[in-house]
Design an enzyme around this catalytic site. Sequence first.
Site, short mmCIF file in Angstrom:
data_model
loop_
_atom_site.label_atom_id
_atom_site.label_comp_id
_atom_site.label_asym_id
_atom_site.label_seq_id
_atom_site.Cartn_x
_atom_site.Cartn_y
_atom_site.Cartn_z
N ASP A 110 10.89 2.07 5.34
CA ASP A 110 11.00 1.58 3.96
C ASP A 110 11.80 2.60 3.15
OD1 ASP A 110 9.14 -0.13 5.12
OD2 ASP A 110 7.76 -0.07 3.43
N LYS A 154 8.50 -7.68 0.54
CA LYS A 154 7.26 -6.90 0.59
C LYS A 154 6.87 -6.52 -0.83
CE LYS A 154 5.23 -2.55 2.30
NZ LYS A 154 5.41 -1.39 3.23
N LYS A 203 11.70 -4.81 -1.08
CA LYS A 203 10.34 -4.39 -1.43
C LYS A 203 10.28 -4.02 -2.90
CE LYS A 203 7.09 -0.62 -0.25
NZ LYS A 203 6.87 0.51 0.68
#
Length: 223
Positions: free
Chosen positions: A94, A187, A158
């Site tokens: 991430d 996400k 995300k």
Amino acid sequence: MKLSRNQLAKYLDHTMLKPEATAAMIDQTVAEAIEYQTASVCINPYWVKRVHQKMSETGINTCTVIGFPLGATSTASKVLESRQAIKDGADELDMVINIGELKAKHDDAVVADIKAVADEVHHAHRILKVIIETALLTDEEKVRACQLTIAGQADFVKTSTGFSTSGAQVADVELMRQTVGDAIKIKAAGGIHSYEEAMAMIDAGADRLGVSASVKILNEAPK
């Protein structure tokens, strides 16, 4: 929509990103993930090798963060950090975008930053999620960040690091889903503390949730 405990667990990246996390805290997070069978355990890069070793026979992914939490490291640093994390056993990475370059509308720089990491991650057949830090963006910037994430060939966009002024918001997830369609996954992370909040994010379009309160959330879920 109502998901059972086992169904919801597969949406969760069980997270321990506190800077003060000790080996014992990391091991507890791993044990909880195994007990509840979450999608992954998400930890800072220092702990990747330890977590991967404990997860290798479980089917649970090891997730880590890159350029975290500010995103303002060089692209070369992000690539090297990604390479080391993959070597240590990371399955999912991430990364934080360069937020300042996004706000300055230097879109080519943002895409190049994402694409460089995506190339490194995909070469190793791993998953890349791109954190856009919605709390710091206007709606126009959120839309553009999603579009640039697609251009950079990431797998997920995300919402948040969980370290800024606020975390995931339902309205942001809805906006992100409207923007990306089926092109990439979403996400939601940061500030999700209950089963009700988790389900609201999924109903809004989230495919994965980053949560440190996984045990509490899953214990609230119907069996």
